[in-house]
Scaffold this motif. Structure first.
Motif, PDB file in Angstrom:
ATOM      1  N   UNK A 171      49.823  37.344  43.220  1.00 17.47           N
ATOM      2  CA  UNK A 171      49.469  38.629  42.618  1.00 17.47           C
ATOM      3  C   UNK A 171      49.963  39.733  43.540  1.00 17.47           C
ATOM      4  N   UNK A 172      50.278  40.881  42.964  1.00 21.93           N
ATOM      5  CA  UNK A 172      50.848  41.970  43.762  1.00 21.93           C
ATOM      6  C   UNK A 172      49.852  42.471  44.797  1.00 21.93           C
ATOM      7  N   UNK A 173      50.364  43.192  45.789  1.00 20.41           N
ATOM      8  CA  UNK A 173      49.553  43.675  46.900  1.00 20.41           C
ATOM      9  C   UNK A 173      48.310  44.432  46.480  1.00 20.41           C
ATOM     10  N   UNK A 174      48.406  45.217  45.401  1.00 16.66           N
ATOM     11  CA  UNK A 174      47.257  45.980  44.924  1.00 16.66           C
ATOM     12  C   UNK A 174      46.088  45.067  44.564  1.00 16.66           C
ATOM     13  N   UNK A 175      46.402  43.884  44.050  1.00 16.90           N
ATOM     14  CA  UNK A 175      45.376  42.986  43.527  1.00 16.90           C
ATOM     15  C   UNK A 175      45.069  41.808  44.458  1.00 16.90           C
ATOM     16  N   UNK A 176      45.932  41.572  45.432  1.00 14.20           N
ATOM     17  CA  UNK A 176      45.744  40.447  46.341  1.00 14.20           C
ATOM     18  C   UNK A 176      44.426  40.586  47.097  1.00 14.20           C
ATOM     19  N   UNK A 177      43.536  39.642  46.904  1.00 16.48           N
ATOM     20  CA  UNK A 177      42.197  39.637  47.514  1.00 16.48           C
ATOM     21  C   UNK A 177      41.329  40.807  47.057  1.00 16.48           C
ATOM     22  N   UNK A 178      41.751  41.526  46.026  1.00  8.42           N
ATOM     23  CA  UNK A 178      40.997  42.693  45.550  1.00  8.42           C
ATOM     24  C   UNK A 178      40.685  42.642  44.057  1.00  8.42           C
ATOM     25  N   UNK A 179      40.982  41.526  43.395  1.00  5.61           N
ATOM     26  CA  UNK A 179      40.709  41.416  41.967  1.00  5.61           C
ATOM     27  C   UNK A 179      39.205  41.269  41.764  1.00  5.61           C
ATOM     28  N   UNK A 180      38.632  42.178  40.962  1.00  9.34           N
ATOM     29  CA  UNK A 180      37.180  42.144  40.748  1.00  9.34           C
ATOM     30  C   UNK A 180      36.807  41.817  39.311  1.00  9.34           C
ATOM     31  N   UNK A 181      37.789  41.882  38.381  1.00  9.55           N
ATOM     32  CA  UNK A 181      37.546  41.419  37.019  1.00  9.55           C
ATOM     33  C   UNK A 181      38.844  40.886  36.431  1.00  9.55           C
ATOM     34  N   UNK A 182      38.709  40.076  35.373  1.00 14.23           N
ATOM     35  CA  UNK A 182      39.810  39.256  34.878  1.00 14.23           C
ATOM     36  C   UNK A 182      39.651  39.052  33.381  1.00 14.23           C
ATOM     37  N   UNK A 183      40.764  39.105  32.663  1.00 17.09           N
ATOM     38  CA  UNK A 183      40.761  38.796  31.232  1.00 17.09           C
ATOM     39  C   UNK A 183      41.902  37.847  30.942  1.00 17.09           C
ATOM     40  N   UNK A 184      41.667  36.826  30.108  1.00 16.99           N
ATOM     41  CA  UNK A 184      42.707  35.864  29.717  1.00 16.99           C
ATOM     42  C   UNK A 184      42.588  35.620  28.216  1.00 16.99           C
ATOM     43  N   UNK A 185      43.750  35.415  27.548  1.00 20.68           N
ATOM     44  CA  UNK A 185      43.764  35.165  26.116  1.00 20.68           C
ATOM     45  C   UNK A 185      45.036  34.412  25.732  1.00 20.68           C
ATOM     46  N   UNK A 186      45.019  33.899  24.502  1.00 17.98           N
ATOM     47  CA  UNK A 186      46.198  33.217  23.969  1.00 17.98           C
ATOM     48  C   UNK A 186      47.063  34.249  23.270  1.00 17.98           C
ATOM     49  N   UNK A 187      48.330  34.282  23.637  1.00 14.83           N
ATOM     50  CA  UNK A 187      49.235  35.297  23.074  1.00 14.83           C
ATOM     51  C   UNK A 187      50.217  34.733  22.101  1.00 14.83           C
TER      52      UNK A 187
END
Length: 164
Positions: free
Chosen positions: A148-164
């Protein structure tokens, strides 16, 4: 004689309180290990927002005994390395998908998320730096994310996943 009886009672009372406090501390401690599995349930009936309710960890990979679908594996390091947290749900991804509005528990278990794999028919995702899909957003990401990019590396606090 009375003094000795009081000392014995005080000693027994102290041992009981110490045992209760030790059991309370042990019960509330987070599970530890290199491989963690968390089962997520909707926050309310019909909701696609999930809360992780049951976390188990060990130092070896083990099969999960409950009927569940793994929709993501979160990793401590880029390239899918380091400690891992598997996210389980009861039904595979569809177009509406799922959201985890608070990833702090996942991050605490693995030391921060740096890469992840999508599974269980999930093929797209978005990660956020804030709780409840707030803060900086990655935009739509396709497939597994080996770093994951630097902005999100070790800083992801929420997540969404879906079928596209």
């Amino acid at each position: 004689m009375l003094f000795r009886a009081l000392c014995v009672i005080l000693s027994v009372f102290t041992m009981l309180i110490s045992g209760i406090l030790a059991n309370t501390a042990t019960a509330s401690a987070a599970p530890t290990g290199n491989y963690c599995t968390g089962f997520a349930e909707p926050v309310a009936p019909g909701s696609r927002d999930l809360v992780i309710t049951d976390v188990t960890c060990s130092d070896t990979l083990t099969q999960v005994a409950v009927p569940a679908v793994k929709i993501a594996e979160f990793y401590e390091h880029g390239g899918f390395g380091g400690r891992r947290f598997d996210l389980l749900v009861s039904v595979a991804c569809d177009g509406a998908g799922y959201s985890v509005n608070n990833m702090d528990g996942v991050n605490a278990q693995i030391g921060g998320m740096s890469s992840y794999r999508l599974m269980g028919q999930c093929s797209r995702s978005t990660i956020y730096t804030g709780l409840s899909k707030t803060g900086s957003s990655s935009g739509t990401l396709y497939g597994d994310q080996s770093q994951v990019s630097g902005t999100f590396n070790d800083r992801t606090r929420s997540f969404r996943a879906w079928r596209g």
